[in-house]
Design a protein around this motif. Structure first.
Motif, short mmCIF file in Angstrom:
data_model
loop_
_atom_site.label_atom_id
_atom_site.label_comp_id
_atom_site.label_asym_id
_atom_site.label_seq_id
_atom_site.Cartn_x
_atom_site.Cartn_y
_atom_site.Cartn_z
N LEU A 122 0.82 -1.21 0.00
CA LEU A 122 0.00 0.00 0.00
C LEU A 122 0.86 1.26 0.00
N ALA A 123 1.97 1.22 0.71
CA ALA A 123 2.87 2.38 0.69
C ALA A 123 3.44 2.58 -0.70
N PHE A 124 3.87 1.50 -1.33
CA PHE A 124 4.41 1.58 -2.69
C PHE A 124 3.35 2.10 -3.65
N GLY A 125 2.16 1.53 -3.59
CA GLY A 125 1.07 1.98 -4.46
C GLY A 125 0.69 3.42 -4.19
N GLY A 126 0.64 3.80 -2.92
CA GLY A 126 0.30 5.17 -2.56
C GLY A 126 1.32 6.18 -3.05
N ILE A 127 2.59 5.83 -2.93
CA ILE A 127 3.64 6.72 -3.43
C ILE A 127 3.53 6.88 -4.94
N LEU A 128 3.31 5.77 -5.64
CA LEU A 128 3.16 5.86 -7.10
C LEU A 128 1.95 6.68 -7.49
N LEU A 129 0.85 6.48 -6.79
CA LEU A 129 -0.37 7.23 -7.09
C LEU A 129 -0.16 8.72 -6.82
N ALA A 130 0.43 9.04 -5.70
CA ALA A 130 0.67 10.44 -5.35
C ALA A 130 1.65 11.10 -6.30
N SER A 131 2.62 10.35 -6.80
CA SER A 131 3.62 10.95 -7.69
C SER A 131 3.01 11.42 -9.00
N GLY A 132 1.86 10.89 -9.37
CA GLY A 132 1.20 11.35 -10.59
C GLY A 132 0.64 12.75 -10.48
N PHE A 133 0.53 13.27 -9.26
CA PHE A 133 -0.01 14.62 -9.06
C PHE A 133 1.08 15.68 -8.92
N ILE A 134 2.34 15.28 -9.00
CA ILE A 134 3.44 16.23 -8.85
C ILE A 134 3.68 16.94 -10.18
N PRO A 135 3.59 18.28 -10.19
CA PRO A 135 3.87 19.00 -11.44
C PRO A 135 5.33 18.83 -11.82
N PRO A 136 5.72 18.86 -13.05
CA PRO A 136 4.92 19.18 -14.23
C PRO A 136 4.35 17.95 -14.92
N TRP A 137 4.41 16.79 -14.29
CA TRP A 137 3.99 15.58 -14.96
C TRP A 137 2.48 15.53 -15.12
N GLY A 138 2.06 15.21 -16.31
CA GLY A 138 0.64 14.99 -16.59
C GLY A 138 0.45 13.54 -17.00
N LEU A 139 -0.48 13.33 -17.85
CA LEU A 139 -0.72 11.97 -18.33
C LEU A 139 0.34 11.58 -19.35
N PHE A 140 0.73 10.34 -19.31
CA PHE A 140 1.66 9.77 -20.28
C PHE A 140 0.89 9.52 -21.57
N HIS A 141 1.54 9.64 -22.72
CA HIS A 141 0.81 9.52 -23.99
C HIS A 141 0.12 8.17 -24.16
N ASP A 142 0.69 7.09 -23.62
CA ASP A 142 0.03 5.78 -23.70
C ASP A 142 -1.29 5.78 -22.93
N GLU A 143 -1.34 6.52 -21.83
CA GLU A 143 -2.58 6.57 -21.05
C GLU A 143 -3.71 7.17 -21.88
N LEU A 144 -3.39 8.17 -22.65
CA LEU A 144 -4.40 8.78 -23.51
C LEU A 144 -4.85 7.82 -24.61
N TYR A 145 -3.93 7.00 -25.08
CA TYR A 145 -4.26 6.00 -26.09
C TYR A 145 -5.24 4.96 -25.55
#
Length: 177
Positions: A20-43
Motif C-alpha cells: 500500500l505504501a508503494f502503491g500510494g507513493i506511485l499514485l501520489a507521484s502522478g499529481f506532482i507537477p509538471p507531470w501529466g498523463l503519459f501519452h500511452d494513457e491517452l491512447y
C-alpha cells in the motif's frame, strides 16, 4: 536449518503495508507537477471510449478496465493512477506470498516484497497506466497459483489458473511466453 514453509506464518500485514505504501507513493507521484498523463494513457483512454474486442496493437482488457474506472471516477489523474497503484500493491503482496510458499520466513517475505517495490522496472511500469502494470499482477497471480498447485496437487485450482490466463491473454499476448 530453516523450518519447512508450513511452520512459517504469512506476513500479510507487513506485506500489505509495503504494498500500500508503494502503491500510494506511485499514485501520489502522478499529481506532482509538471507531470501529466503519459501519452500511452491517452491512447488506452481513447480506445476505452470505443470498446471493442481488440485494437491495432493490444488486446482489449486494459482499455475496458480504464473505461470502467474513468466512468466511475471521471477522467482525472486519480482514475488513471489507481489501477497501476492497486496492481503494484497486489504484486508486492503476491511476491511475498510466493516467497512464503517457497519456504521463506518473515524476513524473506518482507525482503521479497521490498525487492518488488524498489525494483526500478516495476517503479516505471507501475507509474502510469498501461498493459504492463496489469500484466505484472496477472503474471504474479499465475505464478502463485502454479506454486500452490505444485505444492498441494489441488486440481480445483486449475480452473482459476485458466481464468487468470484468460484475463492475461485479454491484456497482453506475451502471457503465452
Amino acid at each position: 536449518m530453516a523450518a519447512p514453509a508450513e511452520h512459517h506464518e504469512f506476513s500479510l500485514t507487513l506485506l500489505a503495508c509495503i504494498g500500500l505504501a508503494f502503491g500510494g507513493i506511485l499514485l501520489a507521484s502522478g499529481f506532482i507537477p509538471p507531470w501529466g498523463l503519459f501519452h500511452d494513457e491517452l491512447y488506452y483512454w481513447a480506445n476505452g471510449l470505443r470498446p471493442g474486442f481488440g485494437y491495432v496493437d493490444h488486446p482489449p482488457l486494459a482499455s475496458w478496465i480504464l473505461r470502467c474506472f474513468t466512468a466511475i471516477l471521471g477522467d482525472g489523474r486519480f482514475a488513471f493512477g489507481i489501477v497501476p497503484a492497486l496492481c503494484a500493491s497486489g504484486t508486492v503482496v503476491g511476491t511475498g506470498w510466493l516467497a512464503w510458499r517457497l519456504g521463506a520466513g518473515r524476513f524473506g517475505q518482507v525482503l521479497a516484497g521490498l525487492a518488488a517495490a524498489i525494483s526500478p522496472i516495476y517503479q516505471v511500469f507501475f507509474s502510469f497506466y498501461s498493459v504492463n502494470a496489469i500484466e505484472l499482477l496477472l503474471w504474479t497471480t499465475a505464478a502463485c497459483l502454479l506454486v500452490e498447485i505444485s505444492r498441494t496437487e489441488e486440481d480445483r485450482l486449475w480452473p482459476w489458473f485458466g481464468v487468470i490466463s484468460g484475463l492475461a491473454l485479454l491484456n497482453k499476448h506475451t502471457f503465452l511466453l
